[in-house]
Write an enzyme that holds these catalytic residues in place. Structure first.
Site, PDB file in Angstrom:
ATOM      1  N   ASP A 263       0.829  -1.217   0.000  1.00 10.53           N
ATOM      2  CA  ASP A 263       0.000   0.000   0.000  1.00 10.53           C
ATOM      3  C   ASP A 263       0.863   1.266   0.000  1.00 10.53           C
ATOM      4  O   ASP A 263       1.982   1.261   0.509  1.00 10.53           O
ATOM      5  CB  ASP A 263      -0.922  -0.026   1.232  1.00 10.53           C
ATOM      6  CG  ASP A 263      -2.096   0.929   1.081  1.00 10.53           C
ATOM      7  OD1 ASP A 263      -2.334   1.431  -0.031  1.00 10.53           O
ATOM      8  OD2 ASP A 263      -2.778   1.163   2.098  1.00 10.53           O
TER       9      ASP A 263
ATOM     10  N   HIS B  31       2.269   3.405  -9.078  1.00  9.17           N
ATOM     11  CA  HIS B  31       2.081   1.961  -9.319  1.00  9.17           C
ATOM     12  C   HIS B  31       3.254   1.400 -10.129  1.00  9.17           C
ATOM     13  O   HIS B  31       3.755   0.312  -9.825  1.00  9.17           O
ATOM     14  CB  HIS B  31       0.763   1.719 -10.062  1.00  9.17           C
ATOM     15  CG  HIS B  31      -0.448   2.127  -9.267  1.00  9.17           C
ATOM     16  ND1 HIS B  31      -0.619   1.791  -7.948  1.00  9.17           N
ATOM     17  CD2 HIS B  31      -1.547   2.864  -9.601  1.00  9.17           C
ATOM     18  CE1 HIS B  31      -1.774   2.280  -7.510  1.00  9.17           C
ATOM     19  NE2 HIS B  31      -2.346   2.942  -8.496  1.00  9.17           N
TER      20      HIS B  31
ATOM     21  N   LEU C  64      10.562 -20.609  -4.539  1.00  8.79           N
ATOM     22  CA  LEU C  64       9.514 -19.753  -3.953  1.00  8.79           C
ATOM     23  C   LEU C  64       8.195 -19.871  -4.712  1.00  8.79           C
ATOM     24  O   LEU C  64       8.169 -19.854  -5.947  1.00  8.79           O
ATOM     25  CB  LEU C  64      10.001 -18.291  -3.993  1.00  8.79           C
ATOM     26  CG  LEU C  64       9.002 -17.214  -3.551  1.00  8.79           C
ATOM     27  CD1 LEU C  64       8.721 -17.297  -2.056  1.00  8.79           C
ATOM     28  CD2 LEU C  64       9.510 -15.816  -3.905  1.00  8.79           C
TER      29      LEU C  64
HETATM   30  C1  IPE Z   1      -5.516  -2.650  -0.213  1.00  5.73           C
HETATM   31  O1  IPE Z   1      -5.104  -1.344  -0.428  1.00  5.73           O
HETATM   32  C2  IPE Z   1      -5.485  -3.412  -1.468  1.00  5.73           C
HETATM   33  C3  IPE Z   1      -4.172  -3.587  -2.088  1.00  5.73           C
HETATM   34  C4  IPE Z   1      -3.034  -3.238  -1.594  1.00  5.73           C
HETATM   35  C5  IPE Z   1      -4.197  -4.244  -3.342  1.00  5.73           C
HETATM   36  P1  IPE Z   1      -6.167  -0.155  -0.550  1.00  5.73           P
HETATM   37  O2  IPE Z   1      -5.399   1.088  -0.625  1.00  5.73           O
HETATM   38  O3  IPE Z   1      -7.133  -0.437  -1.617  1.00  5.73           O
HETATM   39  O4  IPE Z   1      -6.912  -0.278   0.861  1.00  5.73           O
HETATM   40  P2  IPE Z   1      -7.923   0.703   1.593  1.00  5.73           P
HETATM   41  O5  IPE Z   1      -9.106   0.870   0.710  1.00  5.73           O
HETATM   42  O6  IPE Z   1      -7.225   1.987   1.827  1.00  5.73           O
HETATM   43  O7  IPE Z   1      -8.242   0.000   2.876  1.00  5.73           O
HETATM   44  C1  IPE Z   2      -1.609   0.276  -3.342  1.00  5.03           C
HETATM   45  O1  IPE Z   2      -1.372   1.655  -3.359  1.00  5.03           O
HETATM   46  C2  IPE Z   2      -1.845  -0.288  -4.716  1.00  5.03           C
HETATM   47  C3  IPE Z   2      -3.236  -0.701  -4.969  1.00  5.03           C
HETATM   48  C4  IPE Z   2      -4.221  -0.703  -4.112  1.00  5.03           C
HETATM   49  C5  IPE Z   2      -3.535  -1.134  -6.321  1.00  5.03           C
HETATM   50  P1  IPE Z   2      -2.564   2.704  -3.369  1.00  5.03           P
HETATM   51  O2  IPE Z   2      -2.928   2.975  -4.767  1.00  5.03           O
HETATM   52  O3  IPE Z   2      -3.670   2.246  -2.495  1.00  5.03           O
HETATM   53  O4  IPE Z   2      -1.857   3.977  -2.728  1.00  5.03           O
HETATM   54  P2  IPE Z   2      -2.473   4.976  -1.680  1.00  5.03           P
HETATM   55  O5  IPE Z   2      -2.976   4.166  -0.526  1.00  5.03           O
HETATM   56  O6  IPE Z   2      -3.575   5.715  -2.362  1.00  5.03           O
HETATM   57  O7  IPE Z   2      -1.332   5.846  -1.289  1.00  5.03           O
HETATM   58 MG    MG Z   3      -4.070   2.465  -0.525  1.00  3.61          MG
END
Ligand code: IPE
Ligand code: IPE
Ligand code: MG
Length: 248
Positions: free
Chosen positions: A21, A38, A132
């Site tokens: 995240d 990303h 792995l």
């Molecule tokens: C959780 O991250 C899903 C992934 C890392 C793929 P999100 O950024 O979507 O989670 P929330 O919505 O903030 O909880």
């Molecule tokens: C995690 O990073 C990747 C996915 C959920 C696909 P985010 O896109 O949720 O990044 P933040 O949380 O908005 O910083």
């Molecule tokens: Mg996120």
């Protein structure tokens, strides 16, 4: 002594699960588009997969796209799907070189057909690898997974293949997408969020949880070693007392 040398090789987790995240916030800090975050996160994936393979970790599950992520702006979803297809295509040879076997969990039927095809091909191409196990959670959520498992079990009961009296936790586990993998001993979430976000709710029942403020695109092997080191210094009691654990 660096952190890697401090790790107890006898006490490594067999399975590590990661909620990757913070890509969006990382990009925003740099004045860039979320997609840039990303794309940058892929480098962390490479680094951590390599780190786990070097340590001899058996299973690594990466939460890459959740059921809820489908509700993000269309451009971001499209960009993420393109990134997925591109990355898999590029990485298959490295996976093979490093003896890594790819698996996918989630409702992949919702993915674009190009992504589905790349994933099937990559899983096939790495099928014989014995190192792995890399499990990508894509279009995954735990509530979806558990609901699907319940549906399958109900169908078996209806067809008289299964007596409700014989429904045990093992039977439920056999119907989850993770049936061939042990439960993660360690779950890491980056970016300073303290929640599970619909990830492996059943399988994380007794996992040690590790939260770090580091955003995913900044997460590297050293951060992984730190998480494992922290894990190794915890006492896992599984409902027992500390004395019971120490006198074992
Ligand atoms: C959780 O991250 C899903 C992934 C890392 C793929 P999100 O950024 O979507 O989670 P929330 O919505 O903030 O909880
Ligand atoms: C995690 O990073 C990747 C996915 C959920 C696909 P985010 O896109 O949720 O990044 P933040 O949380 O908005 O910083
Ligand atoms: Mg996120």
């Amino acid at each position: 002594m660096n952190l890697k040398e401090k790790l107890d090789v006898e006490k490594l987790p067999k399975h590590i699960a990661i909620i990757m995240d913070g890509n969006g916030r990382w990009a925003k800090e740099k004045g860039e588009d979320r997609l840039f975050g990303h794309y940058s996160g892929v480098e962390s994936v490479r680094n951590i997969v390599e780190g786990c393979a070097e340590l001899g970790i058996g299973y690594l599950t990466l939460y890459a796209f959740s059921t809820e992520n489908w509700d993000r702006p269309k451009d971001e979803v499209t960009g993420l799907m393109e990134l997925l297809v591109e990355t898999i295509k590029q990485e298959v040879s490295t996976l093979n070189k490093n003896n890594i076997k790819l698996h996918v969990i989630g409702n992949t039927k919702l993915l674009p057909s190009s992504a589905q095809k790349e994933l099937i091909d990559a899983c096939m191409a790495t099928k014989a690898n014995t190192g792995l196990n890399l499990i990508m959670a894509l279009s995954y959520s735990s509530r979806w997974e558990i609901t699907e498992a319940v549906k399958k079990i109900a169908q078996e009961v209806k067809e008289k293949k299964l007596d409700p009296k014989n429904i045990t936790s093992e039977v439920l586990e056999q119907h989850l997408c993770t049936t061939h993998f042990p439960d993660p001993e360690l779950m890491i979430r980056t970016s300073g969020e303290y929640r599970i976000s619909n990830f492996l709710l059943y399988q994380l029942a007794y996992s040690e949880l590790y939260f770090t403020d580091t955003l995913w695109p900044d997460f590297r092997k050293e951060n992984l070693y730190q998480a494992i080191f922290d894990y190794q210094n915890r006492e896992r009691r599984f409902g027992k007392t500390s004395e019971q654990i120490l006198n074992k």
